[in-house]
Design a protein around this motif. Structure first.
Motif, PDB file in Angstrom:
ATOM      1  N   GLY A  30       0.814  -1.211   0.000  1.00 27.07           N
ATOM      2  CA  GLY A  30       0.000   0.000   0.000  1.00 27.07           C
ATOM      3  C   GLY A  30       0.844   1.256   0.000  1.00 27.07           C
ATOM      4  N   SER A  31       1.955   1.228   0.745  1.00 31.61           N
ATOM      5  CA  SER A  31       2.860   2.374   0.754  1.00 31.61           C
ATOM      6  C   SER A  31       3.580   2.508  -0.585  1.00 31.61           C
ATOM      7  CB  SER A  31       3.873   2.235   1.888  1.00 31.61           C
ATOM      8  OG  SER A  31       4.612   3.416   2.065  1.00 31.61           O
ATOM      9  N   LEU A  32       3.868   1.381  -1.237  1.00 27.55           N
ATOM     10  CA  LEU A  32       4.472   1.422  -2.569  1.00 27.55           C
ATOM     11  C   LEU A  32       3.517   2.099  -3.557  1.00 27.55           C
ATOM     12  CD1 LEU A  32       6.777   0.581  -4.498  1.00 27.55           C
ATOM     13  CD2 LEU A  32       5.620  -1.634  -4.756  1.00 27.55           C
ATOM     14  N   VAL A  33       2.239   1.745  -3.490  1.00 22.93           N
ATOM     15  CA  VAL A  33       1.232   2.394  -4.331  1.00 22.93           C
ATOM     16  C   VAL A  33       1.268   3.903  -4.131  1.00 22.93           C
ATOM     17  CG1 VAL A  33      -1.265   2.719  -4.644  1.00 22.93           C
ATOM     18  CG2 VAL A  33      -0.315   0.407  -4.466  1.00 22.93           C
ATOM     19  N   ASP A  34       1.229   4.318  -2.863  1.00 26.45           N
ATOM     20  CA  ASP A  34       1.203   5.750  -2.546  1.00 26.45           C
ATOM     21  C   ASP A  34       2.473   6.446  -3.033  1.00 26.45           C
ATOM     22  OD1 ASP A  34       0.115   8.114  -1.117  1.00 26.45           O
ATOM     23  OD2 ASP A  34       1.844   7.801   0.190  1.00 26.45           O
ATOM     24  N   GLY A  35       3.623   5.829  -2.795  1.00 31.58           N
ATOM     25  CA  GLY A  35       4.887   6.450  -3.184  1.00 31.58           C
ATOM     26  C   GLY A  35       5.076   6.546  -4.680  1.00 31.58           C
ATOM     27  N   LEU A  36       4.621   5.525  -5.409  1.00 31.23           N
ATOM     28  CA  LEU A  36       4.715   5.574  -6.863  1.00 31.23           C
ATOM     29  C   LEU A  36       3.855   6.707  -7.413  1.00 31.23           C
ATOM     30  CD1 LEU A  36       4.534   1.761  -7.722  1.00 31.23           C
ATOM     31  CD2 LEU A  36       6.515   3.258  -8.084  1.00 31.23           C
ATOM     32  N   LEU A  37       2.647   6.843  -6.888  1.00 28.00           N
ATOM     33  CA  LEU A  37       1.756   7.897  -7.369  1.00 28.00           C
ATOM     34  C   LEU A  37       2.255   9.282  -6.978  1.00 28.00           C
ATOM     35  CD1 LEU A  37      -1.701   6.210  -6.719  1.00 28.00           C
ATOM     36  CD2 LEU A  37      -0.594   6.590  -8.923  1.00 28.00           C
ATOM     37  N   ALA A  38       2.983   9.356  -5.868  1.00 29.35           N
ATOM     38  CA  ALA A  38       3.551  10.636  -5.436  1.00 29.35           C
ATOM     39  C   ALA A  38       4.889  10.913  -6.102  1.00 29.35           C
ATOM     40  CB  ALA A  38       3.727  10.637  -3.920  1.00 29.35           C
ATOM     41  N   ASP A  39       5.389   9.944  -6.891  1.00 26.40           N
ATOM     42  CA  ASP A  39       6.669  10.097  -7.604  1.00 26.40           C
ATOM     43  C   ASP A  39       7.809  10.389  -6.626  1.00 26.40           C
ATOM     44  OD1 ASP A  39       8.188   9.994  -9.909  1.00 26.40           O
ATOM     45  OD2 ASP A  39       7.996  12.138 -10.315  1.00 26.40           O
ATOM     46  N   LEU A  40       7.835   9.660  -5.515  1.00 30.42           N
ATOM     47  CA  LEU A  40       8.884   9.853  -4.520  1.00 30.42           C
ATOM     48  C   LEU A  40      10.226   9.334  -5.033  1.00 30.42           C
ATOM     49  CD1 LEU A  40       7.149   8.739  -1.188  1.00 30.42           C
ATOM     50  CD2 LEU A  40       7.458  11.064  -2.070  1.00 30.42           C
ATOM     51  N   PRO A  41      11.338   9.931  -4.593  1.00 32.06           N
ATOM     52  CA  PRO A  41      12.655   9.354  -4.882  1.00 32.06           C
ATOM     53  C   PRO A  41      12.720   7.928  -4.351  1.00 32.06           C
ATOM     54  CG  PRO A  41      12.868  11.555  -3.951  1.00 32.06           C
ATOM     55  CD  PRO A  41      11.423  11.179  -3.805  1.00 32.06           C
ATOM     56  N   LEU A  42      13.489   7.077  -5.017  1.00 33.54           N
ATOM     57  CA  LEU A  42      13.471   5.655  -4.719  1.00 33.54           C
ATOM     58  C   LEU A  42      13.826   5.365  -3.261  1.00 33.54           C
ATOM     59  CD1 LEU A  42      13.061   2.794  -5.716  1.00 33.54           C
ATOM     60  CD2 LEU A  42      15.412   2.815  -6.598  1.00 33.54           C
ATOM     61  N   ALA A  43      14.855   5.991  -2.736  1.00 29.19           N
ATOM     62  CA  ALA A  43      15.266   5.712  -1.354  1.00 29.19           C
ATOM     63  C   ALA A  43      14.166   6.102  -0.372  1.00 29.19           C
ATOM     64  CB  ALA A  43      16.561   6.444  -1.025  1.00 29.19           C
ATOM     65  N   GLU A  44      13.527   7.249  -0.580  1.00 31.93           N
ATOM     66  CA  GLU A  44      12.445   7.685   0.304  1.00 31.93           C
ATOM     67  C   GLU A  44      11.244   6.754   0.182  1.00 31.93           C
ATOM     68  OE1 GLU A  44       9.487  11.536   1.044  1.00 31.93           O
ATOM     69  OE2 GLU A  44      11.162  11.689  -0.397  1.00 31.93           O
ATOM     70  N   LEU A  45      10.938   6.374  -1.038  1.00 34.13           N
ATOM     71  CA  LEU A  45       9.830   5.456  -1.282  1.00 34.13           C
ATOM     72  C   LEU A  45      10.022   4.159  -0.499  1.00 34.13           C
ATOM     73  CD1 LEU A  45       7.417   4.255  -2.901  1.00 34.13           C
ATOM     74  CD2 LEU A  45       9.036   3.767  -4.731  1.00 34.13           C
ATOM     75  N   LEU A  46      11.213   3.569  -0.596  1.00 39.46           N
ATOM     76  CA  LEU A  46      11.463   2.281   0.050  1.00 39.46           C
ATOM     77  C   LEU A  46      11.520   2.409   1.565  1.00 39.46           C
ATOM     78  CD1 LEU A  46      14.076   0.752  -2.416  1.00 39.46           C
ATOM     79  CD2 LEU A  46      11.599   0.368  -2.328  1.00 39.46           C
ATOM     80  N   ALA A  47      12.035   3.531   2.065  1.00 42.38           N
ATOM     81  CA  ALA A  47      12.061   3.740   3.516  1.00 42.38           C
ATOM     82  C   ALA A  47      10.644   3.777   4.075  1.00 42.38           C
ATOM     83  CB  ALA A  47      12.804   5.030   3.848  1.00 42.38           C
ATOM     84  N   ARG A  48       9.745   4.428   3.362  1.00 46.79           N
ATOM     85  CA  ARG A  48       8.358   4.496   3.808  1.00 46.79           C
ATOM     86  C   ARG A  48       7.684   3.126   3.713  1.00 46.79           C
ATOM     87  NH1 ARG A  48       5.963   9.247   4.626  1.00 46.79           N
ATOM     88  NH2 ARG A  48       3.937   8.434   3.971  1.00 46.79           N
ATOM     89  N   CYS A  49       7.997   2.372   2.676  1.00 46.83           N
ATOM     90  CA  CYS A  49       7.437   1.023   2.552  1.00 46.83           C
ATOM     91  C   CYS A  49       7.910   0.134   3.697  1.00 46.83           C
ATOM     92  CB  CYS A  49       7.849   0.408   1.221  1.00 46.83           C
ATOM     93  SG  CYS A  49       7.092   1.161  -0.234  1.00 46.83           S
ATOM     94  N   ASN A  50       9.200   0.188   4.007  1.00 42.10           N
ATOM     95  CA  ASN A  50       9.730  -0.586   5.125  1.00 42.10           C
ATOM     96  C   ASN A  50       9.039  -0.209   6.432  1.00 42.10           C
ATOM     97  OD1 ASN A  50      11.560  -2.263   3.896  1.00 42.10           O
ATOM     98  ND2 ASN A  50      13.375  -1.142   4.537  1.00 42.10           N
ATOM     99  N   ALA A  51       8.860   1.092   6.634  1.00 40.48           N
ATOM    100  CA  ALA A  51       8.221   1.556   7.863  1.00 40.48           C
ATOM    101  C   ALA A  51       6.793   1.034   7.969  1.00 40.48           C
ATOM    102  CB  ALA A  51       8.231   3.084   7.913  1.00 40.48           C
ATOM    103  N   ALA A  52       6.044   1.082   6.878  1.00 43.47           N
ATOM    104  CA  ALA A  52       4.666   0.591   6.889  1.00 43.47           C
ATOM    105  C   ALA A  52       4.623  -0.889   7.249  1.00 43.47           C
ATOM    106  CB  ALA A  52       4.023   0.829   5.526  1.00 43.47           C
ATOM    107  N   GLY A  53       5.519  -1.671   6.654  1.00 45.20           N
ATOM    108  CA  GLY A  53       5.560  -3.095   6.965  1.00 45.20           C
ATOM    109  C   GLY A  53       5.914  -3.356   8.412  1.00 45.20           C
ATOM    110  N   ALA A  54       6.864  -2.605   8.942  1.00 49.98           N
ATOM    111  CA  ALA A  54       7.278  -2.789  10.334  1.00 49.98           C
ATOM    112  C   ALA A  54       6.136  -2.464  11.297  1.00 49.98           C
ATOM    113  CB  ALA A  54       8.492  -1.912  10.629  1.00 49.98           C
TER     114      ALA A  54
END
Length: 335
Positions: free
Chosen positions: A274-298
């Motif tokens: 779900g965070s990947l969906v949000d980050g892709l649509l927000a066009d986040l930089p890759l490192a920021e996108l993945l950090a947010r995805c990791n945080a959501a999973g944790a």
């Protein structure tokens, strides 16, 4: 009559009911009380995206039974459009049980035999305007495990790939459940279907085992290379405690995992999605996108349930900030 606007996010795949024990460290034969929750990977990803402010719709199926009514009600309450969820009079809404043995053992049993409403999705029932018009399409490998769902998924992928205009996000979640695939086909059948779908996807995401199913490679870098060669623009390889690797043809980033007291790890991947969906649509930089995805999973791994445990944007931001020294992505030197 006017045609309804396409959803921002269209998710194809399974939904059902998760029945989780309210005692941890106890086998199902000894559990005395359970909680009932919305479940199914696709439904969970849709809910996670809705929690982050996106407008998702789910394409799936439920039975004409009390659990089906519960799924529909839960989707609506959690911000997911259920108007494309079919009601199947011939098959029951699936139920999933698990055992909870933190921090790393969560056996799971799928009650989906002989088949389920979500796998009865027919290509003729697809809303192709929604498929091609959504800003992001999310499909799962498990949706390719059986007909008629398999043909419906490939039809959706092909229609989206052929649509005029700029290439939009089409995500293949490599979600692999061995129980869903016929014993005589197994991994090879799943790999064949995954590679056919990857030709029409822009993003692939899965853990190392799932990436091996799709590509035959279980080294993270080799799997990312193979996924890129199969046609995607972004390969995301989850590595558990080792963090996550994200790779494009011009960039390769590893973001470490953050520590968490695990209660139930089963929903973490869907929160990541779900965070990947949000980050892709927000066009986040890759490192920021993945950090947010990791945080959501944790965050979700620290909670018992899945769908109703999905984090808000504020919770994700707070987790990333609290672990800022760990969540900075590192460029992977391939030389």
């Amino acid at each position: 009559m006017s045609t309804p606007a396409a959803p921002e996010v269209l998710v194809l795949g399974r939904c059902g009911v998760d029945v989780y024990p309210l005692q941890t460290g106890v086998g199902l034969e000894d559990v005395e009380t359970f909680g009932k929750f919305l479940g199914g990977s696709a439904a969970n990803v849709a809910v996670a995206a809705a929690r982050l402010g996106r407008r998702p719709a789910l394409v799936s199926g439920v039975g004409d039974d009390p659990f089906g009514r519960f799924v529909r009600r839960s989707l609506r309450q959690l911000g997911v459009d259920d108007s494309r969820v079919a009601t199947d009079a011939d098959h029951l809404t699936p139920v999933t049980f698990c055992e909870v043995f933190p921090p790393d053992r969560f056996p799971i049993w799928f009650y989906r035999r002989p088949t389920t409403p979500d796998l009865q999705l027919d290509a003729s029932a697809l809303d192709l305007a929604a498929v091609t018009g959504a800003d992001l399409l999310w499909v799962t490998l498990t949706g390719l495990s059986e007909e008629p769902s398999r043909t419906a998924h490939h039809t959706a992928l092909a229609a989206r790939a052929a649509a005029a205009g700029p290439r939009r996000h089409t995500v293949l979640d490599l979600d692999h459940r061995a129980d869903f695939w016929p014993a005589d086909g197994g991994v090879e059948a799943a790999r064949t279907q995954a590679q056919r779908a990857l030709a029409h996807a822009t993003v692939a995401v899965g853990n190392r085992e799932e990436c091996w199913v799709a590509t035959g490679e279980d080294d993270a870098d080799a799997a990312a290379d193979a996924l890129l060669a199969l046609g995607v623009d972004l390969a995301v390889v989850k590595q558990g405690p080792r963090g996550v690797l994200g790779a494009t043809r011009s960039e390769r980033v590893v973001v470490p995992a953050t520590p968490v007291a695990v209660v139930n790890g089963l929903g973490a991947g869907d929160a990541f999605g779900g965070s990947l969906v949000d980050g892709l649509l927000a066009d986040l930089p890759l490192a920021e996108l993945l950090a947010r995805c990791n945080a959501a999973g944790a965050i979700v791994a620290s909670r018992l349930e899945c769908a109703t445990a999905m984090p808000t944007a504020e919770e994700i931001a707070a987790h990333v900030a609290a672990h800022a020294d760990m969540t900075t992505g590192r460029e992977r030197d391939r030389a």
